[in-house]
Every structure is written in C-alpha cells, then in structure tokens.
Design an enzyme around this catalytic site. Structure first.
Site, PDB file in Angstrom:
ATOM      1  N   GLU A   1      51.012  52.542  38.985  1.00  0.00           N
ATOM      2  CA  GLU A   1      49.994  51.506  39.184  1.00  0.00           C
ATOM      3  C   GLU A   1      50.648  50.122  39.191  1.00  0.00           C
ATOM      4  OE1 GLU A   1      46.953  51.778  36.242  1.00  0.00           O
ATOM      5  OE2 GLU A   1      45.542  50.538  37.365  1.00  0.00           O
TER       6      GLU A   1
ATOM      7  N   GLY B   1      39.687  47.237  34.020  1.00  0.00           N
ATOM      8  CA  GLY B   1      38.714  47.378  32.951  1.00  0.00           C
ATOM      9  C   GLY B   1      39.311  48.102  31.750  1.00  0.00           C
TER      10      GLY B   1
HETATM   11  N1  LIG Z   1      33.177  40.301  40.229  1.00  0.00           N
HETATM   12  C1  LIG Z   1      33.636  41.022  39.209  1.00  0.00           C
HETATM   13  C2  LIG Z   1      34.042  42.342  39.408  1.00  0.00           C
HETATM   14  C3  LIG Z   1      34.523  43.054  38.312  1.00  0.00           C
HETATM   15  N2  LIG Z   1      34.565  42.470  37.090  1.00  0.00           N
HETATM   16  C4  LIG Z   1      35.115  43.194  35.948  1.00  0.00           C
HETATM   17  O1  LIG Z   1      36.511  43.115  35.987  1.00  0.00           O
HETATM   18  C5  LIG Z   1      37.075  44.231  35.315  1.00  0.00           C
HETATM   19  C6  LIG Z   1      38.187  44.800  36.073  1.00  0.00           C
HETATM   20  O2  LIG Z   1      37.741  45.234  37.278  1.00  0.00           O
HETATM   21  P1  LIG Z   1      38.682  46.143  38.140  1.00  0.00           P
HETATM   22  O3  LIG Z   1      39.974  45.493  38.365  1.00  0.00           O
HETATM   23  O4  LIG Z   1      37.903  46.564  39.299  1.00  0.00           O
HETATM   24  O5  LIG Z   1      38.915  47.363  37.113  1.00  0.00           O
HETATM   25  P2  LIG Z   1      39.081  48.908  37.393  1.00  0.00           P
HETATM   26  O6  LIG Z   1      39.982  49.070  38.548  1.00  0.00           O
HETATM   27  O7  LIG Z   1      37.752  49.548  37.499  1.00  0.00           O
HETATM   28  O8  LIG Z   1      39.747  49.403  36.037  1.00  0.00           O
HETATM   29  P3  LIG Z   1      41.202  50.061  35.774  1.00  0.00           P
HETATM   30  O9  LIG Z   1      42.145  49.423  36.735  1.00  0.00           O
HETATM   31  O10 LIG Z   1      41.525  49.725  34.358  1.00  0.00           O
HETATM   32  O11 LIG Z   1      41.039  51.521  35.984  1.00  0.00           O
HETATM   33  C7  LIG Z   1      35.932  45.181  35.026  1.00  0.00           C
HETATM   34  O12 LIG Z   1      35.618  45.009  33.687  1.00  0.00           O
HETATM   35  C8  LIG Z   1      34.830  44.689  35.900  1.00  0.00           C
HETATM   36  O13 LIG Z   1      33.581  44.924  35.307  1.00  0.00           O
HETATM   37  C9  LIG Z   1      34.187  41.148  36.923  1.00  0.00           C
HETATM   38  O14 LIG Z   1      34.265  40.621  35.827  1.00  0.00           O
HETATM   39  N3  LIG Z   1      33.716  40.443  37.983  1.00  0.00           N
HETATM   40 CA   LIG Z   2      42.234  48.722  38.825  1.00  0.00          CA
END
Ligand SMILES: Nc1ccn([C@@H]2O[C@H](COP(=O)(O)OP(=O)(O)OP(=O)(O)O)[C@@H](O)[C@H]2O)c(=O)n1
Ligand SMILES: [Ca+2]
Length: 500
Positions: free
Chosen positions: A174, A203
C-alpha cells in the site's frame, strides 16, 4: 531552317529529358504532400483500459485507467479515466452479510462496462485490493474475511472483463504503490529527478514512504525497485490502527480509561470535540475493533456521554499519548518501536490528509504555527455555530475535523518527527494531472508490467521528426538526380546542329 523547326528548338517541352525531369519533380512533390497529409492527420487513438477497485476500510472506489495502446511502456501515459464511489460502507463492514459486499459493487461495475468500449472488455484486467479494514477483519475473524473476499470475487467474475483476483494487500504494498503513483504522475521516473515521499492517511491505517538518506535498519521497512534504469531504495511503513477512524478509537479509549470501572453515568469530557457537542454513544459502537481492548461484558450494553469542551492545547497533549515513544530497538524510531530514518525531501500527502486540510483551509502556504492557530480557532468554535455554518457537511465528519486535523499535525510532528521545514516541503494533494493520488495506479502499473526495469531504447528522433527528415532527404536526392540528368545529358553543340 523552316519555322516549324525553329519552334521545335525553342520549346523546351520538346526536349524529353527536361519534360521527364519536371514531371519527376512534380511527382515527388505530390507524393511528399500526400505522405505529409496522411502523416499529420490525427490518428484515431486506440486506448487500452484497466480497472482497480480500492476496497478501503471506509469505502470502495472503482478506478478506470486508460492509456494509448501503442505506448504501453512510456511512463506518464496511463491516466485515470473515471472514478466511481461505491455507495455504502467499506467491504469489511459486510462481515455478517457477506453477499451484500459483492452486490454493493454492481452500480460502479455496470458503469465501467458502459465506459469501456465493448471490443476492449475481454482484455481489460480487473484487480481488487483490500486494505486496512479487511486486514483488521482478518485478524478478528479469518472465516468472515474469506467470505467477504469470495463475495466480491463472485460479483466481479460476472463482468465481461479479465478478472485478475481480489486480495488483501500488505501495508508495504500500500505504501510502496502509493509512492509509485505519485512519482509516476509527476514524471519523476522519466526525468530521473528527485522523487517525492508519499503520505497516505486512510480510515484504518496510515502509510509513510520515501527515499531515505540513510540505511534502513529493519528489513520489513525496506523495498527496492528498479524503474526505467534507476535503482530506488525505499523506506516504507504502514501503521495499522493509525488511520483517522481507528486512531480516534485509540484516543477515546485512553480518554475514557479512568472512568472505565464506573457502572453508569460515564461522561467523557473531550478537549478534541466542540463545546456544546453532547451525544450519547454506546461502548459497542465506539470500541468495536481489534485496535482497542476487548470490552468487558458489563460495558457491552453500556452507553457514555461524549461531551466536547473544545480545548486545543489539551487535545494536542492528549493525542500525543497515542504515540508510544518509550522504547526503540533501532538507532531511531518514529513511534511504537518502528524504525524510521529522518524524513527528507518533499512529500505529497493524500487521502484524509487532503480531505481534512482542505476542509480546514490549511494550505502549503501556512506555516506549521499558522496551521495550529487555525486548528485552535476551529476546535474552540461552538458545535451549534459549526452546524449552522456547514449545513451540507456530514455531521460525523464535521464533529471529527478538530480531532483529525490535530492528529495530522501531531502524526507529522511528534510521530514522524517533521520539522517546520519538512512541513513547508509537504503538499496536501488529491490529484496529480487529474489522476487521484493513492496506491491503485501504482498497483496496476506493477501488475501489468507497465513500468519496465530498464529504460526503453529511445530513438534519436521522435517518429514524426524521423518521417519528416526522411522525406526532405529523399526530396533532395531526387532533385539532385534530376538536375544531374539534365546537366549531363545537355548537348555540347548548338541546339540546331542536333536537329539538322
Ligand atoms: N470527503 C471525505 C471523504 C472521506 N473522509 C474520511 O477520510 C478517511 C479516510 O478515507 P479514505 O482514504 O478513503 O480511507 P479508506 O481507504 O477507506 O481506509 P484505509 O485506507 O485505511 O483502508 C475516512 O475516515 C473517511 O471517512 C473525509 O473525512 N472526507
Ligand atoms: Ca485507503
């Protein structure tokens, strides 16, 4: 000599070699113009496609990439054509209803079949990579995680594309593929220029990846690549449970600990939440994760009152506690006994780094101190005022930006030991040239062998230049031959002599 004879001598067209020479030149010009027209006519571009599903902890995105068919191995050619956000939560949330994980992908995959030209479907690879949410589910319940993967696999196999597998990628992958994406899109490989480090905040986990200035002391954190004839030695680490949602749980657990034995009326006065924020939450909903300790049976059905007090200094102090810096078995560590060389060079910070800082209007122009001032002002703003001001923002996000923003600054400063200067060298980014920063593009480039280890032999001239040069040279040669013919075949005596 009669008049007719006189005419014959004066009219040059009656000399066959002059006629032939002129005709030759005319033919050469016509051929050249014809070739130039065909050459410069915009060729009908033939594109190839690839699909990558990013099955994150909080959501799934389906990315479609495209590249010109004949330029597979040229860096900078692959671009994001479309991103589709899957409705609902991340696939790990379907652990108790696994069939729904596959179903959730339908809308975005149907879109993909419409976006990609039909004749390309069978050769278009589809990859699904799951990240920290599924890593946590696997730790918690291996069987459930397999059921979820089987469900998404079944769903993806119903599409006319070339299904290439669904798997949980490692934290190293990753981190490393995020770094490849950022540097590929910035064309740092082609230019063999300095690379930028990659910071990804998800997240459930967070990754840091960069080319270090010193040796990497732990093999887990070291990755080597040979790309376009250059060797890259990377440092990378993925902190599971340090994504913005899971670290909030770690933080809340620490905050609530002194009261943990109390059986009722637990009130958490939280400096990272806004004054006026007052919400009753169940222990079960907040602490349902392998990142925090198991709940006691009595806690399982219990609630607590989450009350904001909006004190940024206290919030900042409390967040530092999530980083364990008491022990380090290497010459230096970031936190939690993880080796990390000093950060160096520029960094691109994406995913939640961008979402949070973009909302708070913190830009690279703000100094670290200014960023802290912005956070302080935001954290002390009453909850009611904020809700009024940002009616369209999801309440959960709105309530957590104070915590998340403070965590980001602390992660960089206290966790990774960023100096004020390193902060200046850090940019919060969402996209580079319209393609999203994240691990997916790097993952696909790697699996399709689209970034070769050695630089392809580059021709001296680009194709267009080569064709033009060849045409000009051919023209010159033809002209020389024709002129030569005229010159050498010219009769030595006066023209009329020949006729007589
Ligand atoms: N407009 C946005 C979109 C997403 N989030 C938040 O940002 C965080 C990270 O989002 P993301 O990078 O998409 O995480 P994931 O890929 O789902 O998680 P991981 O990589 O840990 O598996 C999450 O808590 C999500 O709720 C946010 O605050 N504002
Ligand atoms: Ca991610």
């Amino acid at each position: 000599m009669d008049e007719q004879q006189e005419m014959k001598v004066k009219n040059p067209w009656h000399r066959p070699h002059i006629f032939l020479a002129t005709a030759g030149i005319a033919a050469a010009i016509i051929i050249m113009v014809a070739i130039a027209v065909v050459q410069n006519k915009p060729l009908q571009q033939k594109y190839k496609y690839g699909i990558v599903l990013d099955a994150g902890s909080s959501h799934t995105s389906v990315y479609i990439y495209e590249w010109p068919a004949e330029k597979e191995n040229n860096t900078g050619m692959v671009k994001q054509k479309q991103a589709c956000s899957v409705k609902g939560p991340g696939i790990s949330s379907y652990s108790k209803t696994p069939e729904k994980a596959g179903e959730s992908l339908k809308e975005c995959m149907d879109n993909a079949t419409k976006t990609i030209p039909k004749h390309r479907h069978p050769e278009t690879p589809v990859y699904l990579g799951a990240t920290a949410g599924m890593r946590l589910l696997k730790m918690e319940n291996d069987v459930d995680s397999k059921k979820v993967l089987a469900s998404v696999e079944k769903s993806l196999q119903t599409y006319p594309f070339s299904y290439q597998g669904a798997r949980i990628i490692t934290g190293q992958e990753e981190g490393a593929f995020g770094w490849i994406t950022v540097n590929y899109l910035s064309e740092n490989f082609r230019k063999a220029s300095r690379t930028v480090g990659a910071l990804d905040l998800g997240g459930a986990s967070t990754q840091i990846t960069f080319v270090p200035g010193q040796q990497v002391e732990s093999s887990d954190n070291s990755i080597d690549f040979r790309l376009y004839g250059n060797d890259y030695h990377l440092y990378t680490h993925s902190f599971l449970c340090y994504g913005k949602d899971q670290v909030l749980k770690l933080y809340l657990e620490q905050q609530i600990q002194p009261n943990a034995d109390m059986t009722d009326n637990i009130i958490l006065e939280d400096p990272c939440f806004h004054p006026g924020y007052n919400i009753i939450k169940s222990f079960q909903s907040v602490f349902d994760s392998p990142c925090v300790k198991n709940l006691t049976n009595s806690q399982k059905g219990q609630n607590f009152t989450h009350r904001g007090i909006g004190n940024w200094n206290k919030c900042n102090q409390a967040i530092k506690e999530v980083f364990n810096t008491s022990h380090c078995r290497y010459s230096r560590c970031s936190f939690n006994d993880v080796f990390q060389p000093p950060v160096t060079g520029r960094f691109g910070a994406f995913s939640a780094y961008f979402f949070v800082m973009d909302f708070l209007n913190v830009t690279p122009d703000h100094s670290l101190d200014e960023a802290k001032k912005i956070l302080e002002a935001y954290c002390t703003t009453p909850w009611g005022t904020l809700k009024q001001k940002h009616r369209k923002v999801k309440e959960k996000y709105l309530a957590e930006y104070c915590f998340s923003g403070t965590y980001i600054v602390s992660l960089l400063e206290d966790g990774y030991k960023f100096t004020t200067n390193d902060w200046k060298n850090t940019e919060f980014i969402k996209t580079i040239k319209n393609s999203e920063a994240g691990w997916t593009l790097g993952y696909m480039l790697n699996l399709t062998n689209m970034i070769p280890a050695e630089a392809p032999d580059t021709p001296l001239l680009p194709y267009g230049g080569y064709v033009s040069l060849m045409l000009v040279l051919s023209f010159l040669i033809i002209v020389c031959i024709i002129l030569g013919c005229i010159f050498f075949r010219r009769p030595s005596g006066p023209a009329h002599k020949e006729i007589i």
